[in-house]
Design a protein around this motif. Structure first.
Motif, mmCIF file in Angstrom:
data_model
loop_
_atom_site.group_PDB
_atom_site.id
_atom_site.type_symbol
_atom_site.label_atom_id
_atom_site.label_comp_id
_atom_site.label_asym_id
_atom_site.label_seq_id
_atom_site.Cartn_x
_atom_site.Cartn_y
_atom_site.Cartn_z
ATOM 1 N N ASP A 87 -57.690 -9.697 0.642
ATOM 2 C CA ASP A 87 -57.115 -10.947 0.140
ATOM 3 C C ASP A 87 -56.088 -10.670 -0.961
ATOM 4 N N GLU A 88 -56.420 -9.752 -1.860
ATOM 5 C CA GLU A 88 -55.492 -9.398 -2.937
ATOM 6 C C GLU A 88 -54.232 -8.741 -2.379
ATOM 7 N N ALA A 89 -54.400 -7.906 -1.352
ATOM 8 C CA ALA A 89 -53.240 -7.222 -0.771
ATOM 9 C C ALA A 89 -52.226 -8.212 -0.228
ATOM 10 N N TYR A 90 -52.715 -9.313 0.343
ATOM 11 C CA TYR A 90 -51.792 -10.282 0.931
ATOM 12 C C TYR A 90 -51.282 -11.299 -0.081
ATOM 13 N N LYS A 91 -51.693 -11.150 -1.331
ATOM 14 C CA LYS A 91 -51.098 -11.949 -2.404
ATOM 15 C C LYS A 91 -49.878 -11.260 -3.002
ATOM 16 N N LEU A 92 -49.717 -9.966 -2.708
ATOM 17 C CA LEU A 92 -48.540 -9.267 -3.221
ATOM 18 C C LEU A 92 -47.279 -9.835 -2.573
ATOM 19 N N PRO A 93 -46.204 -9.943 -3.323
ATOM 20 C CA PRO A 93 -44.981 -10.523 -2.754
ATOM 21 C C PRO A 93 -44.373 -9.621 -1.686
ATOM 22 N N THR A 94 -43.801 -10.227 -0.670
ATOM 23 C CA THR A 94 -43.133 -9.486 0.396
ATOM 24 C C THR A 94 -41.709 -9.994 0.562
ATOM 25 N N TYR A 95 -40.901 -9.158 1.185
ATOM 26 C CA TYR A 95 -39.473 -9.460 1.337
ATOM 27 C C TYR A 95 -39.270 -10.504 2.436
ATOM 28 N N LYS A 96 -38.601 -11.599 2.102
ATOM 29 C CA LYS A 96 -38.231 -12.656 3.046
ATOM 30 C C LYS A 96 -39.414 -13.118 3.906
ATOM 31 N N LEU A 97 -40.498 -13.483 3.240
ATOM 32 C CA LEU A 97 -41.672 -14.002 3.949
ATOM 33 C C LEU A 97 -41.347 -15.355 4.577
#
Length: 426
Positions: free
Chosen positions: A223-233
């Protein structure tokens, strides 16, 4: 001010700078110190993987060693990683016949290790001749060659299955000097990656007395991993992630079995960590740094059998190759092989067990694994319809809809940061 995780390019630059700072002559001096001051030379170029740079040295009497130095920019707690790998390998040497490299020395580096000319933590181990398993070539070999290899591989898994412990965690040396290792906090690639990207991460390594606690810990890391920001989500990707995470959480209690034991597993037993000779005889299993004890449900057969990513374990290609792998297991005459064959039955790739465990252990493939292997077990409709209905029920101001909006805002800021600083992926 926003604080963003380092990009792949930035990590690569820091790795290069770290490796360039190591003097190979100091590495030879270090090796000589642990072999009666015999002179040595490097017999092949240094090589680095994800977490170590390896120097290959040969002494005047022909003895060959490998000096492994952890890549400090890629490891959150170097000394714990080193100690755990040493404890695990030495345990395996006393309890199994699994071929592992002998460890000749290890050290912490820094001010507490003044005689270490490299200044860094290290493990010095025997060199295992051979080459890593070439999975692409292996896939097209005839069945006789495959079965001979599989018969060796299943014996390794069967021996690991026999190593039971009272907790889930990572093996560590006994601080009181005892010869048997203790189970310490669970060290994992997933935890390490998150700690590097978010040094204020509230989820700390721990050991677990129940499979439920272990699974919840893995879920929280995911869950924490998918809270990290990603490029052009995109909005669709954000909705797919949030729906999958929420649904997965509701499935855990029905999947986890607290009655099963904790067993030792490699966790990173990829083809590159299997050293074979020209006849596919296994010469050694290397890189035990993330080995750990896990609930038996998380003790998995190789996910790479079909030369495909882990999220394809529910596919036809994997099922076909798994059948050949299990035939070798079934043919094993030892009691450990018979036990493992009963637990890894023919239907394993068709059940929920395998994709659930893969999802919680391989976070980078979560979305693909969830929608390929878990979602179809519980929903008859399309994922488009189910996700739409989920957010429709939640409402525009519901917690999940607000979560999507927050992730999109985070992505927008992160994308702006990357593009402004020339760091955007090409």
């Amino acid at each position: 001010m926003d604080s963003f995780p380092p990009t792949a390019e930035q990590i690569e630059e820091s790795l290069k700078a770290f490796i360039d700072s190591i003097d190979p002559n100091d590495v030879c001096k270090l090796a000589s110190q642990h072999n009666s001051s015999k002179t040595c030379r490097r017999f092949r170029d240094a090589a680095n993987g994800s977490y170590n740079v390896c120097y290959f040295v040969e002494f005047e009497d022909g003895t060959k060693w490998v000096v492994r130095i952890p890549l400090e920019p890629c490891v959150f707690n170097v000394w714990d990683k080193v100690q755990s790998e040493v404890a695990t390998v030495r345990y395996l040497q006393t309890k199994t016949t699994i071929p592992v490299p002998s460890i000749h020395a290890f050290g912490r580096g820094g001010a507490v290790d003044e005689k270490n000319p490299t200044g860094h933590a290290y493990i010095i181990q025997s060199y295992i001749p051979g080459q890593s398993l070439d999975i692409s070539a292996f896939r097209w070999m005839d069945m006789t060659q495959k079965q001979n290899f599989y018969s060796q591989l299943v014996d390794i898994f069967a021996q690991l299955r026999q190593q039971e412990f009272p907790y889930a965690g990572s093996l560590m040396p006994d601080p009181d000097g005892g010869t048997s290792p203790l189970v310490g906090p669970f060290l994992s690639i997933q935890q390490n990656e998150l700690q590097l990207q978010n040094r204020e991460l509230s989820i700390q390594p721990a050991r677990f007395a129940s499979a439920t606690d272990f699974a919840l810990h893995q879920y929280h890391l995911l869950d924490e991993a998918y809270k990290l920001p990603t490029y052009k989500l995109s909005r669709q990707d954000a909705e797919l992630e949030i729906f999958g995470l929420e649904d997965l959480k509701t499935r855990l209690s029905g999947y986890v079995d607290d009655r099963l034991p904790f067993v030792l597993t490699h966790t990173d037993l990829r083809p590159s960590n299997i050293i074979v000779d020209e006849n596919l005889r296994i010469q050694g299993i290397i890189d035990w740094e993330w080995a750990s004890t896990v609930p038996r449900q998380f003790f998995l057969p190789p996910t790479w059998l079909a030369a495909l990513p882990p999220d394809r374990v529910s596919g036809v290609e994997y099922r076909i190759e798994y059948r050949w792998f299990r035939d070798a297991l079934q043919a094993g005459t030892s009691e450990p092989c018979r036990q493992l064959a009963s637990e890894w039955d023919r239907k394993l790739p068709t059940r929920i067990d395998l994709p659930m465990a893969v999802t919680l252990r391989h976070h980078s493939c979560f979305v693909n694994m969830y929608y390929r292997g878990i979602f179809p077990k519980f929903y008859k409709g399309s994922w488009e319809d189910e996700v739409h209905k989920f957010f429709e029920r939640d409402g525009q101001d519901g917690q999940f809809s607000l979560g999507v909006q927050q992730r999109l805002r985070d992505s927008e800021r992160y994308t702006h940061y990357l593009e402004k600083n020339g760091l955007a992926p090409s």
